[in-house]
Structure formats: structure tokens, C-alpha cells
Write an enzyme that holds these catalytic residues in place. Sequence first.
Site: not given
Length: 225
Positions: A11, A13
Site C-alpha cells: 500500500d 499512503d
Amino acid sequence: MNNSLQAVIFDLDGVITDTAEYHYLAWKALGEDIGIPFTREFNEELKGISRMDSLDKILALGGRVNDFSLEEKEQLAHKKNEHYKELIQKISPLDILPGIQELIVEIKEMKLKMGLASVSKNAFTVMDALRLTDQFDVIVDANTIANSKPDPEIFLTAARLLEVDPSHCIGIEDAAAGVDAIKSAGMFAVGVGSVQTLYKADVVYESTSDLSFKNMVELFEKNKK
Ligand code: B16
Ligand code: MG
């Protein structure tokens, strides 16, 4: 080779860099503008979900779901994004979270594939600013998929493009919605953050500096037995 680890899908953020904090600050400012202040605890629910879904959750929190037309909602989301883009302007490779660069080196040394699964429409801008774009074999962002996390689509798309079966992948996430997406995709889930929030992950490390690739691989292999 059958049960072996072949790819790691990150991922963006909150895992590679702390843009999760900038999303929080920008949403918080917008929430206050429309009379819906909220806490960091509530913000956990916004992590990993799309811009419009985040706005809908904030409006629901304030009991204002029916107060805005679609056009007004688009303006609000645009305003938040303009603020967010200001906040991320100064991002540089120095903003890569501790432990991440080392993890990338270890993954490459083991000749594993590496993917990014971010539902952010700003993912390429952030990855370019971090000078990480070229390091990844595949980057899947909001423009490639129809369904946001917790739907597994983004992780499944990354695995498909990497030509790896999901069962041979590790996914790394800081959001509960992201961990749900990894698990629904049939991958081994690594959480970064609090166990209370990420309890569905196969293993949770408190912060990126605690990520141990050796430990992750051992747990992945144990899980296959
Ligand atoms: P944008 P990730 C997600 O990115 C964020 O966690 C989430 O808070 C944000 O709302 C979403 O991207 C959409 O971002 O407004 O930039 O399109 O965690 O999947 O990398
Ligand atoms: Mg995240």
C-alpha cells in the site's frame, strides 16, 4: 516453488510514506469548514477508502448526507484534494518511512516481484516525488480499478499484472479496509499500525521500522504448512 513467496504488494499512503497524515489534515480542515469536526479515531475509517467514499462517511457522521447535491459533493472533494496536493508538494525521498528502503533492497535481493496497490488518484505523483516509481514492477492506482478497498480488486489486479498467484503474495497495509482487501484476495496480510485496528492481518508490526522481512517470510512459510 509451489508454496513459495513470489511477490510483495505494498500500500502507499501510511506504509511507504506518511501521506496518511496529510489526508487526515486535509479532511479534518474540510470537516471543520462544513461543521463536522472529527477525531483521529474516526479517521481510521477513512484510511484506504476512495475520496468520495471518505466524504460520504464524513457527511454520515455529521448527519448531513442529504444536504449536498452531487455537484456540491464533487466541489467539496475537489477542495480537499487541492489542500492535500499543497501538503504533498514538498515530498522528497527523505519522506520514505524508516525501514521501507531496506525492505525494498531485501525483496530485490531475493529476486521477488514488487507491486504497489494504492486507491489514491495521486499515487503516481507521490511515487515520483519519492523517486520510487522505477523500483516497482507494477503500480495499480485508482485509475485502473472500479472498486475501492476493502474490495480485493486492487490487490488481485496487481497480482495478475505481476503474473503471480495471490497465494504467493504478501500484501502490506496500514488500513483496516486494506487488510480486508488483502485477505479477500487470498494473500498473506501484513499490517502496520495498531493490533486493535488491524487484528485481521496475519501479522502486525507497530511501525515500518519494526518490519522484519526475515520474520515476515518465516510466518508466510509457516502459514503454508
Ligand atoms: P486520493 P492508499 C488511499 O491511499 C488513502 O489511504 C485514503 O485515505 C484516500 O482517501 C485514498 O487513497 C484516495 O486518495 O484522494 O488521493 O485519490 O492507502 O490506498 O495508498
Ligand atoms: Mg494506506
